[in-house]
Design a protein around this motif. Structure first.
Motif, PDB file in Angstrom:
ATOM      1  N   ALA A   1       0.860  -1.195   0.000  1.00 45.82           N
ATOM      2  CA  ALA A   1       0.000   0.000   0.000  1.00 45.82           C
ATOM      3  C   ALA A   1       0.891   1.239   0.000  1.00 45.82           C
ATOM      4  N   HIS A   2       0.248   2.390  -0.107  1.00 47.45           N
ATOM      5  CA  HIS A   2       0.982   3.654  -0.085  1.00 47.45           C
ATOM      6  C   HIS A   2       0.157   4.697   0.662  1.00 47.45           C
ATOM      7  N   VAL A   3       0.825   5.736   1.107  1.00 49.89           N
ATOM      8  CA  VAL A   3       0.148   6.833   1.796  1.00 49.89           C
ATOM      9  C   VAL A   3      -0.632   7.662   0.786  1.00 49.89           C
ATOM     10  N   VAL A   4      -1.902   7.902   1.087  1.00 51.20           N
ATOM     11  CA  VAL A   4      -2.747   8.769   0.259  1.00 51.20           C
ATOM     12  C   VAL A   4      -2.756  10.187   0.838  1.00 51.20           C
ATOM     13  N   ARG A   5      -2.933  10.291   2.150  1.00 50.40           N
ATOM     14  CA  ARG A   5      -2.969  11.602   2.805  1.00 50.40           C
ATOM     15  C   ARG A   5      -2.787  11.403   4.303  1.00 50.40           C
ATOM     16  N   THR A   6      -2.520  12.485   5.010  1.00 46.62           N
ATOM     17  CA  THR A   6      -2.433  12.469   6.468  1.00 46.62           C
ATOM     18  C   THR A   6      -3.256  13.630   7.021  1.00 46.62           C
TER      19      THR A   6
ATOM     20  N   THR B   1      -3.986   7.810   5.929  1.00 50.97           N
ATOM     21  CA  THR B   1      -4.848   7.041   5.035  1.00 50.97           C
ATOM     22  C   THR B   1      -3.982   6.328   4.012  1.00 50.97           C
ATOM     23  N   PHE B   2      -4.132   4.997   3.963  1.00 48.75           N
ATOM     24  CA  PHE B   2      -3.398   4.168   3.016  1.00 48.75           C
ATOM     25  C   PHE B   2      -4.315   3.762   1.871  1.00 48.75           C
ATOM     26  N   GLY B   3      -3.754   3.657   0.681  1.00 45.78           N
ATOM     27  CA  GLY B   3      -4.508   3.225  -0.483  1.00 45.78           C
ATOM     28  C   GLY B   3      -3.707   2.239  -1.303  1.00 45.78           C
ATOM     29  N   GLY B   4      -4.347   1.726  -2.356  1.00 47.42           N
ATOM     30  CA  GLY B   4      -3.693   0.759  -3.241  1.00 47.42           C
ATOM     31  C   GLY B   4      -4.653  -0.356  -3.596  1.00 47.42           C
ATOM     32  N   GLY B   5      -4.536  -0.862  -4.827  1.00 51.46           N
ATOM     33  CA  GLY B   5      -5.466  -1.883  -5.300  1.00 51.46           C
ATOM     34  C   GLY B   5      -5.474  -3.142  -4.466  1.00 51.46           C
TER      35      GLY B   5
ATOM     36  N   THR C   1      -4.248  -0.736  14.551  1.00 51.23           N
ATOM     37  CA  THR C   1      -5.669  -1.046  14.428  1.00 51.23           C
ATOM     38  C   THR C   1      -6.254  -0.314  13.235  1.00 51.23           C
ATOM     39  N   VAL C   2      -7.157  -0.972  12.526  1.00 54.29           N
ATOM     40  CA  VAL C   2      -7.887  -0.315  11.434  1.00 54.29           C
ATOM     41  C   VAL C   2      -8.908   0.632  12.054  1.00 54.29           C
ATOM     42  N   ARG C   3      -8.803   1.912  11.754  1.00 53.67           N
ATOM     43  CA  ARG C   3      -9.799   2.860  12.275  1.00 53.67           C
ATOM     44  C   ARG C   3     -11.016   2.930  11.359  1.00 53.67           C
ATOM     45  N   ALA C   4     -10.800   2.841  10.043  1.00 54.14           N
ATOM     46  CA  ALA C   4     -11.911   2.853   9.088  1.00 54.14           C
ATOM     47  C   ALA C   4     -11.425   2.253   7.780  1.00 54.14           C
ATOM     48  N   GLN C   5     -12.366   1.705   7.025  1.00 53.30           N
ATOM     49  CA  GLN C   5     -12.057   1.131   5.719  1.00 53.30           C
ATOM     50  C   GLN C   5     -13.128   1.544   4.726  1.00 53.30           C
ATOM     51  N   ARG C   6     -12.694   1.877   3.512  1.00 51.35           N
ATOM     52  CA  ARG C   6     -13.619   2.221   2.437  1.00 51.35           C
ATOM     53  C   ARG C   6     -13.298   1.383   1.203  1.00 51.35           C
ATOM     54  N   ALA C   7     -14.335   1.045   0.440  1.00 48.65           N
ATOM     55  CA  ALA C   7     -14.168   0.100  -0.667  1.00 48.65           C
ATOM     56  C   ALA C   7     -13.650   0.748  -1.947  1.00 48.65           C
ATOM     57  N   GLU C   8     -14.231   1.870  -2.362  1.00 52.43           N
ATOM     58  CA  GLU C   8     -13.846   2.496  -3.631  1.00 52.43           C
ATOM     59  C   GLU C   8     -13.691   4.005  -3.477  1.00 52.43           C
ATOM     60  N   PRO C   9     -12.493   4.506  -3.654  1.00 52.37           N
ATOM     61  CA  PRO C   9     -11.266   3.741  -3.862  1.00 52.37           C
ATOM     62  C   PRO C   9     -10.884   3.001  -2.590  1.00 52.37           C
ATOM     63  N   PRO C  10     -10.161   1.872  -2.716  1.00 49.42           N
ATOM     64  CA  PRO C  10      -9.813   1.094  -1.516  1.00 49.42           C
ATOM     65  C   PRO C  10      -8.867   1.870  -0.614  1.00 49.42           C
ATOM     66  N   GLU C  11      -9.321   2.148   0.613  1.00 40.37           N
ATOM     67  CA  GLU C  11      -8.525   2.939   1.550  1.00 40.37           C
ATOM     68  C   GLU C  11      -8.694   2.400   2.970  1.00 40.37           C
TER      69      GLU C  11
ATOM     70  N   ARG D   1       4.547  11.303   3.692  1.00 39.97           N
ATOM     71  CA  ARG D   1       4.008  12.100   2.600  1.00 39.97           C
ATOM     72  C   ARG D   1       3.301  11.188   1.611  1.00 39.97           C
ATOM     73  N   PRO D   2       2.349  11.722   0.835  1.00 37.18           N
ATOM     74  CA  PRO D   2       1.653  10.893  -0.159  1.00 37.18           C
ATOM     75  C   PRO D   2       2.634  10.154  -1.064  1.00 37.18           C
ATOM     76  N   GLY D   3       2.327   8.890  -1.300  1.00 37.72           N
ATOM     77  CA  GLY D   3       3.172   8.056  -2.134  1.00 37.72           C
ATOM     78  C   GLY D   3       4.116   7.173  -1.363  1.00 37.72           C
ATOM     79  N   ALA D   4       4.368   7.464  -0.078  1.00 40.39           N
ATOM     80  CA  ALA D   4       5.282   6.638   0.707  1.00 40.39           C
ATOM     81  C   ALA D   4       4.759   5.205   0.771  1.00 40.39           C
ATOM     82  N   ARG D   5       5.643   4.236   0.548  1.00 40.32           N
ATOM     83  CA  ARG D   5       5.226   2.846   0.414  1.00 40.32           C
ATOM     84  C   ARG D   5       5.394   2.061   1.711  1.00 40.32           C
ATOM     85  N   VAL D   6       4.396   1.206   1.979  1.00 39.01           N
ATOM     86  CA  VAL D   6       4.383   0.350   3.161  1.00 39.01           C
ATOM     87  C   VAL D   6       3.841  -1.020   2.749  1.00 39.01           C
ATOM     88  N   VAL D   7       3.866  -1.964   3.690  1.00 34.89           N
ATOM     89  CA  VAL D   7       3.230  -3.263   3.491  1.00 34.89           C
ATOM     90  C   VAL D   7       2.438  -3.594   4.747  1.00 34.89           C
TER      91      VAL D   7
END
Length: 288
Positions: A13-18, A29-33, A88-98, A131-137
């Motif tokens: 996944a990657h950082v979308v915003r903070t 907020t993390f995103g990625g397919g 812990t997952v605070r929230a999850q959204r389906a589209e876009p997956p976040e 920052r946005p784009g930072a990569r994690v797993v």
């Protein structure tokens, strides 16, 4: 991953915003397919987050090795292998997956918030600079009904008790949103600053008390619980936060209140004076 690990999988996944939530808390907020297959069970759903060291573009993590990943990860020099922390997952959204993940930023600083007294750990320092784009797993659930959800009140529960410090605030928030309508619940959440208090959605019937812990003072959770008059009925308690405080709260409920120990879910999210790396090494060295 195969076999037992069908329950869990790795999710790049990657950082979308903070967004800063207060002096102590930062939401990343993390995103990625790949997150389309992340099957959070809600409540206090936990997962492992792998972060890069400063200067790395992505975490050094041999997750392609399947069930042997942990031994392979430990074999990587500590200054290179991915930083692993539990969140812990605070929230999850389906589209876009976040996924939203809230970090307690002890010891960090931004332009608007000075640092706390205690030094920042690697995850807090990473989040503060993310920052946005930072990569994690993420290593998390591939099925919603998984062992990393601890909040499981029995059907005959008369009322719920929730006790949490700031590190368990995201999990407590997730639990409150999940509670069925009409649930009777007494909740105490302790934070280090009044500006960390959040407006948490909860069903009618929830009595939520915020405690503010002054710097250098002990937790106020145990005195608050001792002073409370509990309703009639069978309680189910969920306690999370600093491990020493968690043990005291559980001991009070079981020994002094007579609560069935099987009706108390408890978790030490951190231990004063010990890093998560140290706790993990202690657990790894313990005889099985």
């Amino acid at each position: 991953m195969t076999g037992q690990a069908q329950e869990y999988d790795f999710f790049p996944a990657h950082v979308v915003r903070t967004r800063r939530l207060g002096p102590t808390m930062l939401r990343v907020t993390f995103g990625g397919g790949a997150l389309r297959s992340f099957a959070s069970g809600g409540r206090d759903q936990s997962f492992s987050l792998f972060l890069p060291h400063p200067g790395q573009d992505e975490p050094d993590l041999p997750y392609a090795q399947g069930e042997g990943w942990f031994a392979a990860w430990r074999a990587i020099p500590a200054d290179r292998r991915a930083v692993m922390r539990s969140y812990t997952v605070r929230a999850q959204r389906a589209e876009p997956p976040e996924l939203d993940v809230d970090f307690a930023l002890h010891g960090t600083a931004t332009d608007d918030h000075p640092p706390a007294d205690s030094p920042a750990g690697p995850a807090a320092a990473w989040a503060a600079a993310a920052r946005p784009g930072a990569r994690v797993v993420l290593l998390g659930p591939a099925v919603a009904d998984n062992r990393s959800v601890a909040f499981r009140p029995p059907a005959d529960t008369g009322f719920v008790l929730l006790l949490a410090d700031e590190t368990a605030l995201p999990a407590a928030g997730g639990i409150l949103e999940w509670l069925p309508a009409g649930t009777r619940a007494l909740v105490w959440i302790e934070v280090p600053d009044a500006a960390d208090i959040q407006d948490l959605p909860a069903p009618a019937g929830v009595d939520l008390t915020w405690l503010v812990r002054a710097p250098g003072t002990p937790s106020g959770l145990l005195p608050a619980l001792r002073a409370a008059e509990l309703p009639a009925g069978a309680p189910y308690a969920w306690i999370a936060g600093e491990s020493g405080t968690v043990k005291e709260l559980r001991r009070h409920l079981v020994r002094e209140r007579g609560v069935d120990r099987r009706a108390v879910a408890f978790s030490g999210y951190w231990r004063r004076g010990a890093s998560e790396d140290r706790l993990r090494e202690e657990a790894y060295a313990r005889p099985s």
